[in-house]
Design a protein around this motif. Sequence first.
Motif, PDB file in Angstrom:
ATOM      1  N   SER A 172       0.802  -1.220   0.000  1.00  0.00           N
ATOM      2  CA  SER A 172       0.000   0.000   0.000  1.00  0.00           C
ATOM      3  C   SER A 172       0.837   1.272   0.000  1.00  0.00           C
ATOM      4  O   SER A 172       0.338   2.343  -0.363  1.00  0.00           O
ATOM      5  CB  SER A 172      -0.951   0.016   1.205  1.00  0.00           C
ATOM      6  OG  SER A 172      -0.216  -0.099   2.416  1.00  0.00           O
ATOM      7  N   ALA A 173       2.107   1.183   0.363  1.00  0.00           N
ATOM      8  CA  ALA A 173       2.964   2.364   0.377  1.00  0.00           C
ATOM      9  C   ALA A 173       3.774   2.497  -0.897  1.00  0.00           C
ATOM     10  O   ALA A 173       3.893   3.587  -1.474  1.00  0.00           O
ATOM     11  CB  ALA A 173       3.896   2.333   1.591  1.00  0.00           C
ATOM     12  N   THR A 174       4.333   1.400  -1.367  1.00  0.00           N
ATOM     13  CA  THR A 174       5.247   1.456  -2.515  1.00  0.00           C
ATOM     14  C   THR A 174       4.602   1.073  -3.839  1.00  0.00           C
ATOM     15  O   THR A 174       5.169   1.314  -4.895  1.00  0.00           O
ATOM     16  CB  THR A 174       6.433   0.501  -2.296  1.00  0.00           C
ATOM     17  OG1 THR A 174       5.944  -0.856  -2.271  1.00  0.00           O
ATOM     18  CG2 THR A 174       7.148   0.828  -0.988  1.00  0.00           C
ATOM     19  N   TRP A 175       3.433   0.456  -3.799  1.00  0.00           N
ATOM     20  CA  TRP A 175       2.752  -0.062  -4.975  1.00  0.00           C
ATOM     21  C   TRP A 175       3.534  -1.189  -5.637  1.00  0.00           C
ATOM     22  O   TRP A 175       3.315  -1.506  -6.805  1.00  0.00           O
ATOM     23  CB  TRP A 175       2.446   1.054  -5.992  1.00  0.00           C
ATOM     24  CG  TRP A 175       1.267   1.895  -5.590  1.00  0.00           C
ATOM     25  CD1 TRP A 175       1.202   2.753  -4.523  1.00  0.00           C
ATOM     26  CD2 TRP A 175      -0.021   1.943  -6.216  1.00  0.00           C
ATOM     27  NE1 TRP A 175      -0.041   3.335  -4.450  1.00  0.00           N
ATOM     28  CE2 TRP A 175      -0.805   2.869  -5.482  1.00  0.00           C
ATOM     29  CE3 TRP A 175      -0.569   1.324  -7.338  1.00  0.00           C
ATOM     30  CZ2 TRP A 175      -2.124   3.160  -5.828  1.00  0.00           C
ATOM     31  CZ3 TRP A 175      -1.876   1.626  -7.686  1.00  0.00           C
ATOM     32  CH2 TRP A 175      -2.635   2.534  -6.926  1.00  0.00           C
ATOM     33  N   GLN A 176       4.404  -1.835  -4.907  1.00  0.00           N
ATOM     34  CA  GLN A 176       5.119  -2.988  -5.459  1.00  0.00           C
ATOM     35  C   GLN A 176       4.221  -4.222  -5.418  1.00  0.00           C
ATOM     36  O   GLN A 176       3.488  -4.440  -4.456  1.00  0.00           O
ATOM     37  CB  GLN A 176       6.408  -3.243  -4.690  1.00  0.00           C
ATOM     38  CG  GLN A 176       7.480  -2.194  -4.946  1.00  0.00           C
ATOM     39  CD  GLN A 176       8.791  -2.529  -4.282  1.00  0.00           C
ATOM     40  OE1 GLN A 176       8.838  -3.238  -3.279  1.00  0.00           O
ATOM     41  NE2 GLN A 176       9.877  -2.023  -4.844  1.00  0.00           N
ATOM     42  N   VAL A 177       4.325  -5.028  -6.481  1.00  0.00           N
ATOM     43  CA  VAL A 177       3.491  -6.221  -6.608  1.00  0.00           C
ATOM     44  C   VAL A 177       3.970  -7.291  -5.643  1.00  0.00           C
ATOM     45  O   VAL A 177       5.161  -7.600  -5.575  1.00  0.00           O
ATOM     46  CB  VAL A 177       3.530  -6.744  -8.053  1.00  0.00           C
ATOM     47  CG1 VAL A 177       2.826  -8.086  -8.169  1.00  0.00           C
ATOM     48  CG2 VAL A 177       2.909  -5.723  -8.997  1.00  0.00           C
ATOM     49  N   GLN A 178       3.028  -7.884  -4.901  1.00  0.00           N
ATOM     50  CA  GLN A 178       3.367  -8.936  -3.944  1.00  0.00           C
ATOM     51  C   GLN A 178       2.727 -10.279  -4.272  1.00  0.00           C
ATOM     52  O   GLN A 178       3.294 -11.322  -3.975  1.00  0.00           O
ATOM     53  CB  GLN A 178       2.976  -8.498  -2.519  1.00  0.00           C
ATOM     54  CG  GLN A 178       3.746  -7.277  -2.046  1.00  0.00           C
ATOM     55  CD  GLN A 178       3.388  -6.863  -0.635  1.00  0.00           C
ATOM     56  OE1 GLN A 178       2.278  -7.131  -0.159  1.00  0.00           O
ATOM     57  NE2 GLN A 178       4.307  -6.204   0.042  1.00  0.00           N
ATOM     58  N   SER A 179       1.540 -10.269  -4.856  1.00  0.00           N
ATOM     59  CA  SER A 179       0.855 -11.513  -5.217  1.00  0.00           C
ATOM     60  C   SER A 179       0.163 -11.320  -6.556  1.00  0.00           C
ATOM     61  O   SER A 179      -0.348 -10.229  -6.846  1.00  0.00           O
ATOM     62  CB  SER A 179      -0.178 -11.916  -4.163  1.00  0.00           C
ATOM     63  OG  SER A 179       0.415 -12.097  -2.900  1.00  0.00           O
ATOM     64  N   VAL A 180       0.152 -12.389  -7.375  1.00  0.00           N
ATOM     65  CA  VAL A 180      -0.390 -12.305  -8.736  1.00  0.00           C
ATOM     66  C   VAL A 180      -1.241 -13.542  -9.027  1.00  0.00           C
ATOM     67  O   VAL A 180      -0.781 -14.682  -8.865  1.00  0.00           O
ATOM     68  CB  VAL A 180       0.746 -12.219  -9.779  1.00  0.00           C
ATOM     69  CG1 VAL A 180       0.162 -12.167 -11.195  1.00  0.00           C
ATOM     70  CG2 VAL A 180       1.646 -11.013  -9.520  1.00  0.00           C
ATOM     71  N   TRP A 181      -2.465 -13.309  -9.487  1.00  0.00           N
ATOM     72  CA  TRP A 181      -3.303 -14.359 -10.045  1.00  0.00           C
ATOM     73  C   TRP A 181      -3.598 -14.022 -11.496  1.00  0.00           C
ATOM     74  O   TRP A 181      -3.976 -12.896 -11.824  1.00  0.00           O
ATOM     75  CB  TRP A 181      -4.635 -14.478  -9.298  1.00  0.00           C
ATOM     76  CG  TRP A 181      -4.563 -15.055  -7.927  1.00  0.00           C
ATOM     77  CD1 TRP A 181      -4.797 -16.350  -7.541  1.00  0.00           C
ATOM     78  CD2 TRP A 181      -4.246 -14.342  -6.715  1.00  0.00           C
ATOM     79  NE1 TRP A 181      -4.663 -16.490  -6.185  1.00  0.00           N
ATOM     80  CE2 TRP A 181      -4.319 -15.279  -5.646  1.00  0.00           C
ATOM     81  CE3 TRP A 181      -3.912 -13.017  -6.429  1.00  0.00           C
ATOM     82  CZ2 TRP A 181      -4.071 -14.921  -4.333  1.00  0.00           C
ATOM     83  CZ3 TRP A 181      -3.655 -12.656  -5.123  1.00  0.00           C
ATOM     84  CH2 TRP A 181      -3.732 -13.599  -4.092  1.00  0.00           C
ATOM     85  N   CYS A 182      -3.424 -14.983 -12.370  1.00  0.00           N
ATOM     86  CA  CYS A 182      -3.761 -14.824 -13.779  1.00  0.00           C
ATOM     87  C   CYS A 182      -4.795 -15.870 -14.163  1.00  0.00           C
ATOM     88  O   CYS A 182      -4.547 -17.073 -13.979  1.00  0.00           O
ATOM     89  CB  CYS A 182      -2.509 -14.982 -14.662  1.00  0.00           C
ATOM     90  SG  CYS A 182      -2.858 -15.043 -16.440  1.00  0.00           S
ATOM     91  N   ASP A 183      -5.940 -15.430 -14.635  1.00  0.00           N
ATOM     92  CA  ASP A 183      -6.986 -16.350 -15.067  1.00  0.00           C
ATOM     93  C   ASP A 183      -7.345 -17.333 -13.955  1.00  0.00           C
ATOM     94  O   ASP A 183      -7.605 -18.514 -14.198  1.00  0.00           O
ATOM     95  CB  ASP A 183      -6.536 -17.093 -16.322  1.00  0.00           C
ATOM     96  CG  ASP A 183      -7.703 -17.656 -17.124  1.00  0.00           C
ATOM     97  OD1 ASP A 183      -8.761 -17.004 -17.144  1.00  0.00           O
ATOM     98  OD2 ASP A 183      -7.558 -18.725 -17.724  1.00  0.00           O
ATOM     99  N   GLY A 184      -7.319 -16.833 -12.716  1.00  0.00           N
ATOM    100  CA  GLY A 184      -7.670 -17.662 -11.571  1.00  0.00           C
ATOM    101  C   GLY A 184      -6.592 -18.595 -11.081  1.00  0.00           C
ATOM    102  O   GLY A 184      -6.831 -19.396 -10.184  1.00  0.00           O
ATOM    103  N   ARG A 185      -5.380 -18.508 -11.642  1.00  0.00           N
ATOM    104  CA  ARG A 185      -4.254 -19.330 -11.172  1.00  0.00           C
ATOM    105  C   ARG A 185      -3.262 -18.435 -10.451  1.00  0.00           C
ATOM    106  O   ARG A 185      -2.865 -17.390 -10.987  1.00  0.00           O
ATOM    107  CB  ARG A 185      -3.519 -19.992 -12.337  1.00  0.00           C
ATOM    108  CG  ARG A 185      -4.236 -21.143 -12.998  1.00  0.00           C
ATOM    109  CD  ARG A 185      -5.052 -20.712 -14.166  1.00  0.00           C
ATOM    110  NE  ARG A 185      -5.353 -21.845 -15.055  1.00  0.00           N
ATOM    111  CZ  ARG A 185      -6.167 -21.765 -16.085  1.00  0.00           C
ATOM    112  NH1 ARG A 185      -6.780 -20.622 -16.379  1.00  0.00           N
ATOM    113  NH2 ARG A 185      -6.386 -22.815 -16.842  1.00  0.00           N
ATOM    114  N   ARG A 186      -2.857 -18.840  -9.259  1.00  0.00           N
ATOM    115  CA  ARG A 186      -1.864 -18.043  -8.542  1.00  0.00           C
ATOM    116  C   ARG A 186      -0.482 -18.306  -9.137  1.00  0.00           C
ATOM    117  O   ARG A 186      -0.001 -19.440  -9.168  1.00  0.00           O
ATOM    118  CB  ARG A 186      -1.849 -18.358  -7.051  1.00  0.00           C
ATOM    119  CG  ARG A 186      -0.918 -17.425  -6.292  1.00  0.00           C
ATOM    120  CD  ARG A 186      -1.200 -17.363  -4.818  1.00  0.00           C
ATOM    121  NE  ARG A 186      -0.446 -16.283  -4.197  1.00  0.00           N
ATOM    122  CZ  ARG A 186      -0.611 -15.876  -2.956  1.00  0.00           C
ATOM    123  NH1 ARG A 186      -1.544 -16.456  -2.186  1.00  0.00           N
ATOM    124  NH2 ARG A 186       0.101 -14.900  -2.453  1.00  0.00           N
TER     125      ARG A 186
END
Length: 432
Positions: free
Chosen positions: A416-430
């Motif tokens: 929430s502070a840096t806007w760095q990506v921490q978790s990713v789901w693509c098409d419902g797959r983590r």
Amino acid sequence: MQAEHGESEREESSRRRRANAIGEALSRPPESFVIRDARKIDARGVQDHCWIAVRNGIIVAIGTDDTAAAATATALESDGIPADFSNLPVIDAAGRIMTPGYIDIHAHGAWGTAFDDGPDAIALARAGHMTHGTTRQVLSLITNPIDTMCANLETVRRLMPSRPDILGAHLEGPFLALARKGAHDPDCLRDPVPELVDRLLDAADGCLRQITIAPELDHGIDAIRRFAAAGVVPAVGHCSADYETAVRAFNAGATIMTHMFNAMNGLHHREPGPIPAAVEDPRVTVELINDGFHVQNPMVSLAFGFAPHRTAFVTDAMAATDCPDGHYRLGALDVNVVDGHARLVSNNAIAGSTLVLERAVSRAVLELGISPVDAVEAATLTPAKAFGFDRPNDVTGSPVGLLAPGFAADILLLDSATWQVQSVWCDGRRCI
């Protein structure tokens, strides 16, 4: 775009493991889960203490409960989450930002490899962008001999059935103006005569999404009509077109401007050129490389004022993305990367970028003061709309670009502070 210097074996091995893991994740069935207590940001606005429910890779419900933001992950009903979803695994976002997955419609590679270099290279470069939140990508192919470009299109087409993260191909060339070629091999540039148009369409067999064309070429307008009729989105770029020619191009079916401001004649009060033609046409999506180098900050802000809800962040990322400075190849051309900026050895021309959409979005919000909603829209819904992917379609199936019921579960959790990506789901797959 091949790197000619070596990274550490440990780093290379780690990246290949990450690419393999992402490939395996995308081969599994879509998941069902709930994310709770997130700050949802998408093109429709901001919602705090948000929960989202996913079944079989599709978002099925979304809601908020401000009074129960501190509830534990197991206390679903006190969080306002309907009992219908109480049997699903729960991820506690703990107040982190939740956005749709980023969509990059113009990028060439990452992690030392290019999308022109075959299936293994594509998997590795896609992993580089997925790690930074780009869940879907149109693979941009550099100008090469026509036979090579056809072979590269065929490779993309073969990969797509097993890779939901690949949206298709973008040909940046060979139909570019010599005077605005940028980092493209001048020996491979061509006029888009009908025979060449047909060859590329046949090789693509439905995977070609976008093609950049200089409309002032002898057969430029005719080629735009032919590609548009075949379901490909023509883009105006790498051109010296005057205003009137650009208007003709957009009326002939071009609906994208390739990286606005770069590799084209700029704004002039007596020679307006192609940019005003794109800005005034509500059908046109304008690409923008928000790295502070290709386009400096005042012009980025100006672009958002020019074309609200039609400005799409793109990276134009080349093989050196997320890699050390050094010597690289861009097609057949030599490139030096210094301080993250890529330039041709031959003439010092800018040769793509080392940008990722994670950085484009974060710098828009944290450095330029662009609203979070507008910045996220530029990396999600706007690029999706450029190809109709915001509606049910034959490529993504369920629409993408929003966090809303019926949309594919392309989801990011960000610091929430840096806007760095921490978790990713693509098409419902983590994937991350």
